[in-house]
Design an enzyme around this catalytic site. Structure first.
Site, PDB file in Angstrom:
ATOM      1  N   LYS A 227     -18.671  -4.449   9.720  1.00 49.35           N
ATOM      2  CA  LYS A 227     -17.433  -5.184   9.981  1.00 49.35           C
ATOM      3  C   LYS A 227     -16.641  -4.521  11.095  1.00 49.35           C
ATOM      4  CE  LYS A 227     -16.460  -7.036   5.383  1.00 49.35           C
ATOM      5  NZ  LYS A 227     -15.485  -7.030   4.284  1.00 49.35           N
TER       6      LYS A 227
ATOM      7  N   HIS B 202       0.840  -1.205   0.000  1.00 51.52           N
ATOM      8  CA  HIS B 202       0.000   0.000   0.000  1.00 51.52           C
ATOM      9  C   HIS B 202       0.874   1.254   0.000  1.00 51.52           C
ATOM     10  CE1 HIS B 202      -3.200  -2.630   2.123  1.00 51.52           C
ATOM     11  NE2 HIS B 202      -3.649  -2.386   0.898  1.00 51.52           N
TER      12      HIS B 202
ATOM     13  N   ARG C  52      -3.457  -6.114  -7.703  1.00 47.75           N
ATOM     14  CA  ARG C  52      -2.388  -7.082  -7.434  1.00 47.75           C
ATOM     15  C   ARG C  52      -2.422  -8.252  -8.402  1.00 47.75           C
ATOM     16  NH1 ARG C  52      -4.017  -8.567  -1.739  1.00 47.75           N
ATOM     17  NH2 ARG C  52      -5.920  -8.239  -2.881  1.00 47.75           N
TER      18      ARG C  52
ATOM     19  N   SER D 193      -3.735  -7.392   3.189  1.00 45.49           N
ATOM     20  CA  SER D 193      -3.919  -7.209   4.631  1.00 45.49           C
ATOM     21  C   SER D 193      -4.387  -8.508   5.282  1.00 45.49           C
ATOM     22  CB  SER D 193      -4.930  -6.093   4.895  1.00 45.49           C
ATOM     23  OG  SER D 193      -4.450  -4.872   4.414  1.00 45.49           O
TER      24      SER D 193
END
Length: 174
Positions: free
Chosen positions: A55, A31, A104, A142
């Site tokens: 969340k 990041h 990615r 992450s």
């Protein structure tokens, strides 16, 4: 009076601000690489943490913003912030004309394409730019970092030093 030519200097006000939004739970070295590269293209980059209403994160939103700020402290034209609601609305509030997203792998493309298309429909004046991280970071997420940490593995190589310290502290308390 006709509209300005899309390539004219009046079309893009300066400074050109980009928003790099995500959950960043935690921010990874990949990041940070995206932020560094985005600063080659844009005058300012806001790394924005979105709050998901259902969340709970590994780190709270405020902790993530603080860890991002520490992790990008070497980048004076970048800052960390948080937002509630739609990211595209946050971009408008900040005067940002660009959304930066990292891609990615192949699996990232479809959901990112969907979000970028919706954002373009909602605010056509805000462009989305995709940056691909270097090979050392393309496989790191992450969730992978949290998984490695949860099993006692060496996660520190994938995150900035302030994040590694905060994660070690959290693991010691658990």
């Amino acid at each position: 009076m006709s509209a300005p030519d899309p390539g004219s200097s009046t079309d893009l006000p300066r400074p050109l601000t980009a928003v790099y939004a995500g959950s960043f739970d935690p921010i990874t070295s990949g990041h940070v690489e995206i932020v560094e590269r985005a600063l080659r293209l844009f005058d300012r980059v806001i790394v924005a943490v979105g709050r998901h209403p259902t969340k709970t994160g590994y780190f709270s939103v405020d902790e993530r913003v603080a860890l991002i700020a520490e992790s990008i402290a070497h980048l004076p034209r970048a800052r960390a912030d948080r937002y509630d609601g739609l990211m595209i609305d946050f971009c408008s509030q900040q005067g940002a004309r660009v959304i930066v997203r990292g891609l990615r792998a192949h699996g990232d493309f479809e959901p990112e394409f969907q979000i970028a298309s919706a954002n373009r429909d909602l605010r056509p004046e805000i462009e989305t730019v995709f940056l691909i991280p270097g090979p050392d970071h393309q496989f790191v997420s992450s969730s992978l970092v949290r998984e490695i940490a949860g099993h006692g593995g060496d996660f520190a190589r994938y995150v900035p030093a302030p994040v590694a310290a905060a994660m070690r502290q959290r693991l010691q308390r658990a």
